[in-house]
Design an enzyme around this catalytic site. Sequence first.
Site, mmCIF file in Angstrom:
data_model
loop_
_atom_site.group_PDB
_atom_site.id
_atom_site.type_symbol
_atom_site.label_atom_id
_atom_site.label_comp_id
_atom_site.label_asym_id
_atom_site.label_seq_id
_atom_site.Cartn_x
_atom_site.Cartn_y
_atom_site.Cartn_z
ATOM 1 N N SER A 62 0.829 -1.213 0.000
ATOM 2 C CA SER A 62 0.000 0.000 0.000
ATOM 3 C C SER A 62 0.857 1.254 0.000
ATOM 4 C CB SER A 62 -0.907 0.015 1.231
ATOM 5 O OG SER A 62 -1.641 -1.180 1.322
HETATM 6 N N1 SAH Z 1 -0.821 -5.189 3.984
HETATM 7 C C1 SAH Z 1 -0.097 -5.393 2.752
HETATM 8 C C2 SAH Z 1 -0.892 -4.934 1.541
HETATM 9 C C3 SAH Z 1 -1.313 -6.121 0.844
HETATM 10 S S1 SAH Z 1 -2.374 -6.018 -0.546
HETATM 11 C C4 SAH Z 1 1.277 -4.756 2.785
HETATM 12 O O1 SAH Z 1 1.571 -4.038 3.742
HETATM 13 O O2 SAH Z 1 2.062 -5.006 1.870
HETATM 14 C C5 SAH Z 1 -3.637 -7.111 0.028
HETATM 15 C C6 SAH Z 1 -3.241 -8.523 0.305
HETATM 16 O O3 SAH Z 1 -4.418 -9.207 0.743
HETATM 17 C C7 SAH Z 1 -2.727 -9.311 -0.898
HETATM 18 O O4 SAH Z 1 -1.480 -9.841 -0.627
HETATM 19 C C8 SAH Z 1 -3.778 -10.387 -1.093
HETATM 20 O O5 SAH Z 1 -3.241 -11.622 -1.561
HETATM 21 C C9 SAH Z 1 -4.351 -10.531 0.299
HETATM 22 N N2 SAH Z 1 -5.682 -11.124 0.386
HETATM 23 C C10 SAH Z 1 -6.753 -10.918 -0.414
HETATM 24 N N3 SAH Z 1 -7.799 -11.656 0.007
HETATM 25 C C11 SAH Z 1 -7.376 -12.336 1.114
HETATM 26 C C12 SAH Z 1 -8.003 -13.271 2.006
HETATM 27 N N4 SAH Z 1 -9.273 -13.658 1.849
HETATM 28 N N5 SAH Z 1 -7.260 -13.774 3.019
HETATM 29 C C13 SAH Z 1 -5.960 -13.403 3.201
HETATM 30 N N6 SAH Z 1 -5.323 -12.535 2.383
HETATM 31 C C14 SAH Z 1 -6.018 -12.001 1.359
#
Ligand code: SAH
Length: 222
Positions: A62
Amino acid sequence: MTEPPSPKMVRLLMELRGLGVTDSRVLGAMERVPRDAFVPAAFRDQAWENVALPIGQAQTISQPLVVALMTQALEVGERHKVLEIGTGSGYQAAILAKLCRRVFTIERHRALLREAEKRFAELKLHNVTTRFGDGSKGWPEQQPFDRIIVTAAAPAVPHVLIDSLTEGGILVAPVGEERRDQQLLRIRRTKDGVVTEDLGPVRFVPLVEGLPRAAKPAEKRH
Ligand code: SAH
């Protein structure tokens, strides 16, 4: 040993302050977590810019402003047990780890989770516990949580997550059907029910239920 903050980092922190990040604990945590360790080598020169960057598997780390505002909105205390859905690069979890007692974080892409785990170990963030799975189902063995942060957008916040909050607990999550029409919500669980606040528009990758199909061999990277 702590390295002195780089000029690029100082510039980013000043930019965040100018954009409404007022919580000095949050800014302090961002100063202590090297964002460049959480982005792929090809994007490292942009790690201290206020932009989201690709991390593989069509996912992103993000934008720093969004991490800061979400962390601020979460009102994290040092005794808190925090759940994050969507580990991604691990950056948001690392920021939380500096501010609370324990972070539990769930990711549905195994390759992303492995890389994040390596970073937590390298940075000696021993209060982060990871899980490979579908975070929309919560983490029943560990609930309740004082704070929950969802870093992927769903049409509605999964009820099981709201039910996993302590009384007085706070959940922050992007909610919306379309990528273009998401609002950041803050939900507080009180003894009489829940109170929801709209914190404004955001843009996140979708929260996807279930697990990805096994990666094809060509996609494996080691
Ligand atoms: N917090 C992260 C941002 C990640 S983007 C950072 O600091 O880098 C969102 C993430 O959520 C992705 O990696 C995606 O694979 C994950 N995601 C999406 N749906 C999900 C679910 N149902 N359970 C766990 N992770 C999920």
